[in-house]
Structures are given as structure tokens and as C-alpha cells.
Design an enzyme around this catalytic site. Structure first.
Site, PDB file in Angstrom:
ATOM      1  N   LYS A  39      -2.010 -13.514 -15.912  1.00 33.65           N
ATOM      2  CA  LYS A  39      -3.353 -14.584 -14.971  1.00 33.65           C
ATOM      3  C   LYS A  39      -4.831 -13.759 -16.031  1.00 33.65           C
ATOM      4  CE  LYS A  39      -6.371 -13.313 -10.742  1.00 33.65           C
ATOM      5  NZ  LYS A  39      -7.126 -13.482  -9.650  1.00 33.65           N
ATOM      6  N   PRO A  55     -13.102 -15.615 -15.547  1.00 28.26           N
ATOM      7  CA  PRO A  55     -12.992 -15.825 -16.823  1.00 28.26           C
ATOM      8  C   PRO A  55     -12.503 -13.556 -16.326  1.00 28.26           C
ATOM      9  CG  PRO A  55     -14.285 -15.656 -18.013  1.00 28.26           C
ATOM     10  CD  PRO A  55     -14.941 -16.119 -16.237  1.00 28.26           C
ATOM     11  N   LEU A  98      -4.388  -2.702   4.049  1.00 28.58           N
ATOM     12  CA  LEU A  98      -4.575  -2.931   5.908  1.00 28.58           C
ATOM     13  C   LEU A  98      -5.460  -2.254   6.374  1.00 28.58           C
ATOM     14  CD1 LEU A  98      -2.489  -5.722   5.307  1.00 28.58           C
ATOM     15  CD2 LEU A  98      -4.313  -6.117   3.681  1.00 28.58           C
ATOM     16  N   THR A 156      -8.749  -8.455  -4.853  1.00 28.04           N
ATOM     17  CA  THR A 156      -9.624  -7.067  -4.591  1.00 28.04           C
ATOM     18  C   THR A 156      -8.255  -6.065  -3.170  1.00 28.04           C
ATOM     19  OG1 THR A 156     -10.989  -8.493  -3.301  1.00 28.04           O
ATOM     20  CG2 THR A 156     -11.467  -7.720  -5.359  1.00 28.04           C
ATOM     21  N   ALA A 178       0.873  -1.344   0.086  1.00 27.66           N
ATOM     22  CA  ALA A 178      -0.845   0.386   0.398  1.00 27.66           C
ATOM     23  C   ALA A 178       0.683   1.660   0.147  1.00 27.66           C
ATOM     24  CB  ALA A 178      -0.905  -0.011   1.207  1.00 27.66           C
TER      25      ALA A 178
HETATM   26  C1  LIG Z   1      -3.840 -13.710   3.502  1.00 22.53           C
HETATM   27  C2  LIG Z   1      -3.617 -13.385   2.358  1.00 22.53           C
HETATM   28  C3  LIG Z   1      -3.671 -13.048   1.128  1.00 22.53           C
HETATM   29  C4  LIG Z   1      -3.568 -12.128   0.485  1.00 22.53           C
HETATM   30  N1  LIG Z   1      -3.424 -12.148  -0.878  1.00 22.53           N
HETATM   31  C5  LIG Z   1      -3.793 -10.960  -2.013  1.00 22.53           C
HETATM   32  C6  LIG Z   1      -4.008 -10.827  -3.210  1.00 22.53           C
HETATM   33  O1  LIG Z   1      -4.209 -12.331  -3.520  1.00 22.53           O
HETATM   34  N2  LIG Z   1      -4.024 -10.303  -3.893  1.00 22.53           N
HETATM   35  C7  LIG Z   1      -4.068  -8.851  -3.305  1.00 22.53           C
HETATM   36  O2  LIG Z   1      -4.283  -7.874  -4.311  1.00 22.53           O
HETATM   37  N3  LIG Z   1      -4.159  -8.791  -2.027  1.00 22.53           N
HETATM   38  C8  LIG Z   1      -4.429  -9.650  -1.005  1.00 22.53           C
HETATM   39  N4  LIG Z   1      -3.723  -9.805  -0.382  1.00 22.53           N
HETATM   40  C9  LIG Z   1      -4.038  -8.270   0.830  1.00 22.53           C
HETATM   41  C10 LIG Z   1      -2.346  -7.587   0.298  1.00 22.53           C
HETATM   42  O3  LIG Z   1      -1.752  -8.367   1.062  1.00 22.53           O
HETATM   43  C11 LIG Z   1      -2.604  -6.053   0.629  1.00 22.53           C
HETATM   44  O4  LIG Z   1      -3.505  -5.005   0.595  1.00 22.53           O
HETATM   45  C12 LIG Z   1      -1.052  -5.503   0.846  1.00 22.53           C
HETATM   46  O5  LIG Z   1       0.097  -6.401   0.680  1.00 22.53           O
HETATM   47  C13 LIG Z   1      -0.345  -4.380   1.489  1.00 22.53           C
HETATM   48  O6  LIG Z   1      -0.734  -4.416   2.910  1.00 22.53           O
HETATM   49  P1  LIG Z   1      -0.625  -2.777   3.265  1.00 22.53           P
HETATM   50  O7  LIG Z   1       0.579  -2.080   2.876  1.00 22.53           O
HETATM   51  O8  LIG Z   1      -1.617  -2.116   3.386  1.00 22.53           O
HETATM   52  O9  LIG Z   1       0.163  -3.297   4.872  1.00 22.53           O
HETATM   53  P2  LIG Z   1       2.027  -4.530   5.735  1.00 22.53           P
HETATM   54  O10 LIG Z   1       2.055  -5.408   4.436  1.00 22.53           O
HETATM   55  O11 LIG Z   1       1.293  -5.088   6.751  1.00 22.53           O
HETATM   56  O12 LIG Z   1       2.755  -2.714   5.376  1.00 22.53           O
HETATM   57  C14 LIG Z   1       2.487  -2.265   7.105  1.00 22.53           C
HETATM   58  C15 LIG Z   1       4.124  -1.097   6.942  1.00 22.53           C
HETATM   59  O13 LIG Z   1       3.678  -0.650   8.224  1.00 22.53           O
HETATM   60  C16 LIG Z   1       4.965  -0.157   8.296  1.00 22.53           C
HETATM   61  N5  LIG Z   1       4.859   0.382  10.064  1.00 22.53           N
HETATM   62  C17 LIG Z   1       3.451  -0.639  10.950  1.00 22.53           C
HETATM   63  N6  LIG Z   1       4.150   0.767  11.363  1.00 22.53           N
HETATM   64  C18 LIG Z   1       4.652   1.313  11.633  1.00 22.53           C
HETATM   65  C19 LIG Z   1       5.311   2.255  13.025  1.00 22.53           C
HETATM   66  N7  LIG Z   1       4.814   2.192  13.987  1.00 22.53           N
HETATM   67  N8  LIG Z   1       6.431   2.846  12.317  1.00 22.53           N
HETATM   68  C20 LIG Z   1       6.893   3.048  10.923  1.00 22.53           C
HETATM   69  N9  LIG Z   1       5.991   2.221   9.676  1.00 22.53           N
HETATM   70  C21 LIG Z   1       5.688   0.992  10.555  1.00 22.53           C
HETATM   71  C22 LIG Z   1       5.627  -1.584   8.271  1.00 22.53           C
HETATM   72  O14 LIG Z   1       7.417  -1.548   8.190  1.00 22.53           O
HETATM   73  C23 LIG Z   1       5.257  -2.419   6.996  1.00 22.53           C
HETATM   74  O15 LIG Z   1       6.375  -1.058   5.666  1.00 22.53           O
HETATM   75  C24 LIG Z   1      -3.638 -11.022   0.766  1.00 22.53           C
HETATM   76  C25 LIG Z   1      -3.478 -10.692   2.365  1.00 22.53           C
HETATM   77  C26 LIG Z   1      -3.860 -11.805   2.994  1.00 22.53           C
HETATM   78  C27 LIG Z   1      -3.772 -11.574   4.762  1.00 22.53           C
END
Ligand SMILES: Cc1cc2nc3c(=O)[nH]c(=O)nc-3n(C[C@H](O)[C@H](O)[C@H](O)COP(=O)(O)OP(=O)(O)OC[C@H]3O[C@@H](n4cnc5c(N)ncnc54)[C@H](O)[C@@H]3O)c2cc1C
Length: 499
Positions: free
Chosen positions: A80, A98, A335, A346, A17
Site C-alpha cells: 500500500k 500518499p 476496540l 489507524t 489486538a
Molecule cells: C468496519 C471496520 C473496518 C476496519 N478497518 C480497519 C482497517 O482497515 N485498518 C485498521 O487498522 N483497522 C481497521 N478496523 C479496526 C480493526 O478491525 C480492529 O482494530 C482490530 O480488528 C482489533 O480488534 P480487537 O482485537 O480489538 O477486537 P475483536 O476482533 O472483536 O476481538 C475480540 C476478542 O475478544 C474475545 N472475547 C470477547 N469476549 C470474551 C470473553 N468473555 N471471554 C473470552 N474471550 C472473549 C473474542 O473471542 C475475540 O478473540 C476496522 C474496524 C471496523 C469496524
């Protein structure tokens, strides 16, 4: 603060993200409009999953100017054409969602109405035989769609699979090359402006204070700014989407090199299989109320098509979304804004939606409430539609194993989904949104795939004589059958273009 100085934007978090938002902001805004800084902590791991996407991601790439072949090379990515669903409607069932249409309209009526008309008249054509994307998927073939809209091989789209950690690294390089400032550091404190309630600054473990006009919360499930600081409520959807945990494990590449994701329903959830160039990603998404963690891990490890390359890793989550992803001067993406399980890949799309809407509704130094309301309305609509689509997969089932499936079959569903089911059962009418997810062909494939069949069809279909419809069905099916064998295999295509 002066109105004509650039907006100081601080992104907190460097997972998928954080880096997607950063790349879009530095690509879409000029230096006199905004200065973008990203803070991430090396001590807090990213979630590290999220490897399958949907075709909308190609729009993101176009917007930020990423060359997809370069991206796939850097992330060991693959193509895909959709998702194969095994055992979902009932054990032994098999259908594809599809990326592309089923057939072309006949005599002015939508293709699926003509198909259904033929079916009700006793002519049992398999609707999947009219999808080019499905035919190519079954044959493990891939090439880019033909740009000529008249050609049969122009009737599909595609998305990507990639290694999530390599993707974040790839984006970081792009964003930094375009002027993004990155700071490594853990946020230990957040200061609010007493008068407005806005976030004024964050304090890092090093003691550095980072001020900003606008903050983007990409801190993952923690929701450090949006949740822990601003208390934006979380709407819990567990009663509709009960899966709350996943085990993920990579395995050696083996078996078919499919240009699609596979989703296999299991007793307490479902298993994903995502083919990458160097390995296969796997995971079991399950409901902890219906299976123990140890059993779920054992089921996953017993159902890999190659040797496990690591120990399984567990992720816990809860389905739902923030009631306001944009609150005060903080927008959440990823997330921290909500979670919908990865059944239709998604989440990355929802990050894209958030940042594109932020750019569209770009605030000044003082955030206008109308912008916030409009943003939250757009984001909520996307979440709610995806939610309904996911619930459909669970609800429309006739599986006889495991209490999860009985519970989902019998649970009350949202009114918005109930109406869609009734409309489809009546005359095959499926949602047809102008923009956003999911397009009509997606609804049709999952509704039919899950065993929901329409009793009637659009009366317009009767404008063509039945004999003409039947001949056209034969012609369209044959055109696909003839063309697909001329495509390269998915493996050959990757070797040639993006290995
Ligand atoms: C089981 C599973 C399968 C998935 N499969 C898919 C898929 O196939 N397709 C899809 O589109 N999405 C999928 N997703 C969702 C996808 O993984 C997430 O949307 C995506 O990785 C984004 O994560 P994020 O960046 O929001 O959070 P994270 O990856 O958790 O990143 C959080 C960041 O915040 C930082 N952070 C947190 N707290 C602090 C702090 N106090 N100070 C400084 N930095 C901090 C961390 O260091 C990290 O860099 C899946 C999710 C899960 C759980």
C-alpha cells in the site's frame, strides 16, 4: 507477591489486538520479566475486519522480528502506497494521501511553500506530480524504496493490506513459538481485589480461575474488563464522526491491482476497496441517521468491481475513546480502548502504540499512578490527533448531495482542528509533530485534496529567485516521470516476492 518474580500478564481476547499485544510482549520481554498468557473464546467471533495499515506497521514488524515477505505470503497481503480519495471534496474530485513527501525543499524553504508561491504567481503545477508514491500508484507499480536518500525513488514509504483473520493466525504462530501460553475459554466472571480495586482474576466457563498481576483487555467492543468491570468512561465523538455502521463484503479480484486503498465518498458515508492477492475487500461505512441498512447494503453491492463472494456482514460502532485506556491494573488495546472509523487505517496503529507504550512504561507488581497518567496522556494524544485528521475529511467538503455532507460542513469542529485550518489557510503552515500521527505531508495532501488552499506562503521561499524555483519544479517532476516506468507492476512484484 515478591518484587523479583516475573509479572504475570493475562491478555483477554484473541483478535488482531490480542495477538499483536501478545507477540510484542513475548518478543520484548525476557522470561524473568514477565510470563504472558492469552485467553480467547472460540464461541465469540472476532470483528474480522481491519485489512489496511499505515507505514508505522513496519516498525512493529522490525520490533517483533517479523519478516514482512513471510507475513504477506501468510496473509495473502499486498503493498500500500497510500489512499486514493474519490468524490470527497466534491463529486468528481480525486486526490491521493500518499505515504511519502511531495517534492524536495527548494532554497531552504519547504517544498509546498515553493509550490504555492509558484501557484500564486500564476504557474499552475499539480502538487501530486511531485509525489513519487502517487506516480507509482497511478501506474499500479511497486518496489521497495531505494535506500540511497539522494535517489528520487527513496522519497516514499509503504504499508500493507492483508486478510485480517489470517493475520491473527500468523501472529498466534509467532507468539506461541516464543513461549506464549494460550487458553481457549470464555470469561464468565471477573474478581476484583477488595483493597486496591485491581482485577485479581478471571473465571472461565470451565471453572478455571486465571490469576494475574496485570491484565490487557482485548475483548473488542465489549470492553469486558476496562468498561464492564472497571467502568472507564467512554467519550462519545459521534457529533464529529457520525458514521456508526458498516457493511463489509469480499469480492472476486477484478479490475486494477492497485498498490493503494481506495476510499469513495457516497451520499451517507464512504466505501473502501482493499486489494488482496486472492480477493478484494470492500465495505460501506455509513451514518444510520442518513441511510437505511438495506439501502446501504444495496449501494455497496452495486459498486463492487467483481462478483460478491459472500453475503455482506454488518458491524455497528461508535466513534470515541475511553477517557483512561489504562485503569488500575488493566490496559485496553484495540476496540475495547476506543474506535475511530477506518478512513485512514489507524486502528491497528493505535494497538501498536498501546503495546509499545506499555513496554516503555512497564509496571512492577504494584502499578505506579505516574505510569498510568503518562500512558493515558500519550494514548489520548494519538487518538485526538487522528480524530482531528478524520474530521478534516468530512468537514472540508463542498458536496451538494445528501444531508450528511451539509451537516459535517456546518458542524462546530474541535478548536485544535480549527487552529490547524486557520494556520494552513494563512501561509500553508501544517502540523509538524516530532513523533506520532500524522506527519506534515499527510496533512498537506488531505488539506489540499479537500480543497483548503493557502492564501500565502512561508516568506523564506522568496530567498530563491522565482525562476530558480520554477526550473527546480520542472526538474523534480521530470525525475519522477522518468523513473516510475522502470518499476515492476504491483502484480509482478507480488508474484516475484510474496505470492
Ligand atoms: C468496519 C471496520 C473496518 C476496519 N478497518 C480497519 C482497517 O482497515 N485498518 C485498521 O487498522 N483497522 C481497521 N478496523 C479496526 C480493526 O478491525 C480492529 O482494530 C482490530 O480488528 C482489533 O480488534 P480487537 O482485537 O480489538 O477486537 P475483536 O476482533 O472483536 O476481538 C475480540 C476478542 O475478544 C474475545 N472475547 C470477547 N469476549 C470474551 C470473553 N468473555 N471471554 C473470552 N474471550 C472473549 C473474542 O473471542 C475475540 O478473540 C476496522 C474496524 C471496523 C469496524
Amino acid at each position: 507477591m515478591e518484587a523479583n518474580t516475573p509479572l504475570e500478564i493475562v491478555i483477554v481476547g484473541g483478535g488482531t489486538a490480542g495477538w499483536m499485544v501478545a507477540t510484542a510482549l513475548v518478543s520484548g520481554l525476557r522470561p524473568h520479566q514477565a510470563r504472558v498468557r492469552l485467553v480467547e473464546s472460540d464461541d465469540i467471533a472476532t470483528v474480522g475486519v481491519g485489512e489496511a495499515t499505515i507505514p508505522a506497521m513496519r516498525d512493529y514488524n522490525r520490533f517483533v522480528g517479523i519478516d514482512e515477505v513471510e507475513m504477506l505470503r501468510a496473509t495473502n497481503g499486498t503493498f500500500k502506497l497510500g489512499i486514493e480519495f474519490l468524490d470527497w471534496g466534491f463529486k468528481g474530485s480525486n486526490y491521493h494521501h500518499p505515504f511519502g513527501v511531495h517534492g524536495q525543499s527548494i532554497g531552504g524553504a519547504g517544498f509546498h511553500h515553493q509550490w504555492n508561491r509558484a501557484r500564486l504567481a500564476g504557474h499552475d503545477f499539480d502538487i501530486e506530480d511531485f509525489s513519487y508514491a502517487i506516480a507509482a500508484s497511478r501506474a499500479d507499480r511497486f518496489e521497495f524504496p531505494n535506500p540511497n536518500p539522494e535517489a528520487i525513488d527513496s522519497t516514499y514509504s509503504y504499508a500493507y493490506h492483508f486478510d485480517a483473520s489470517l493475520y491473527a493466525k500468523f501472529l498466534r504462530k509467532v507468539a506461541e513459538s516464543r513461549g506464549l501460553k494460550r487458553t481457549e475459554g470464555k470469561v464468565v466472571d471477573v474478581t476484583l481485589d477488595g483493597a486496591s480495586g485491581d482485577v485479581a482474576s478471571i473465571t472461565l466457563a470451565s471453572g478455571e480461575v486465571v490469576k494475574g498481576d496485570f491484565f490487557v483487555d482485548c475483548t473488542g467492543f465489549r470492553g469486558l474488563l476496562i468498561g464492564q468491570t472497571l467502568n472507564s468512561p467512554f467519550e462519545d465523538w459521534t457529533h464529529w464522526l457520525p458514521c456508526d455502521r458498516a457493511w463489509a463484503v469480499p469480492c472476486a479480484r477484478a479490475g486494477r491491482f492497485t498498490p493503494f486503498t481506495r476510499s469513495t465518498a457516497r451520499e451517507a458515508g464512504w466505501q473502501w476497496r482493499i486489494p488482496l492477492q486472492h480477493r478484494t475487500g470492500n465495505g460501506y461505512v455509513y451514518s444510520s441517521a442518513h441511510i437505511s441498512d438495506d439501502e446501504a447494503a444495496a449501494v455497496l453491492l452495486a459498486n463492487l468491481d467483481g462478483e460478491a463472494l459472500d453475503d455482506p456482514r454488518q458491524v455497528k460502532f461508535k466513534a470515541g475513546r475511553r477517557t483512561a485506556s489504562w485503569t488500575c491494573n488493566v490496559m485496553a488495546a484495540g476496540l475495547s480502548s476506543g474506535f475511530l472509523e477506518p478512513l485512514e487505517s489507524t486502528s491497528i496503529y493505535l494497538i501498536q502504540i498501546a503495546v509499545m507504550n506499555l513496554l516503555k512504561l512497564f509496571p512492577g507488581k504494584r502499578v505506579e499512578p505516574a505510569l498510568v497518567e503518562d500512558f493515558n496522556r500519550r494514548v489520548d494524544m494519538e487518538y485526538d490527533r487522528v480524530r482531528d485528521f478524520l474530521i478534516l475529511h468530512y468537514h472540508a467538503n463542498t458536496r451538494t448531495d445528501g444531508t450528511l455532507w451539509k451537516q459535517c460542513r456546518e458542524m462546530p469542529i474541535p478548536d485544535s482542528l480549527r487552529e490547524k485550518l486557520e494556520l494552513f489557510r494563512h501561509r500553508g503552515h501544517a502540523p509538524n509533530y516530532r513523533d506520532g500521527l500524522f506527519a506534515m505531508p499527510s496533512w498537506i495532501s488531505v488539506l489540499l485534496g479537500q480543497g483548503v488552499t493557502p492564501r500565502g506562503y512561508d516568506p523564506m521561499a522568496d530567498n530563491a529567485p522565482l525562476a530558480q524555483t520554477l526550473a527546480e519544479l520542472e526538474r523534480q517532476r521530470a525525475a519522477i516521470t522518468r523513473r516510475v516506468p522502470a518499476m515492476p507492476s504491483h502484480a509482478e512484484f507480488i508474484d516475484r516476492h510474496c505470492a
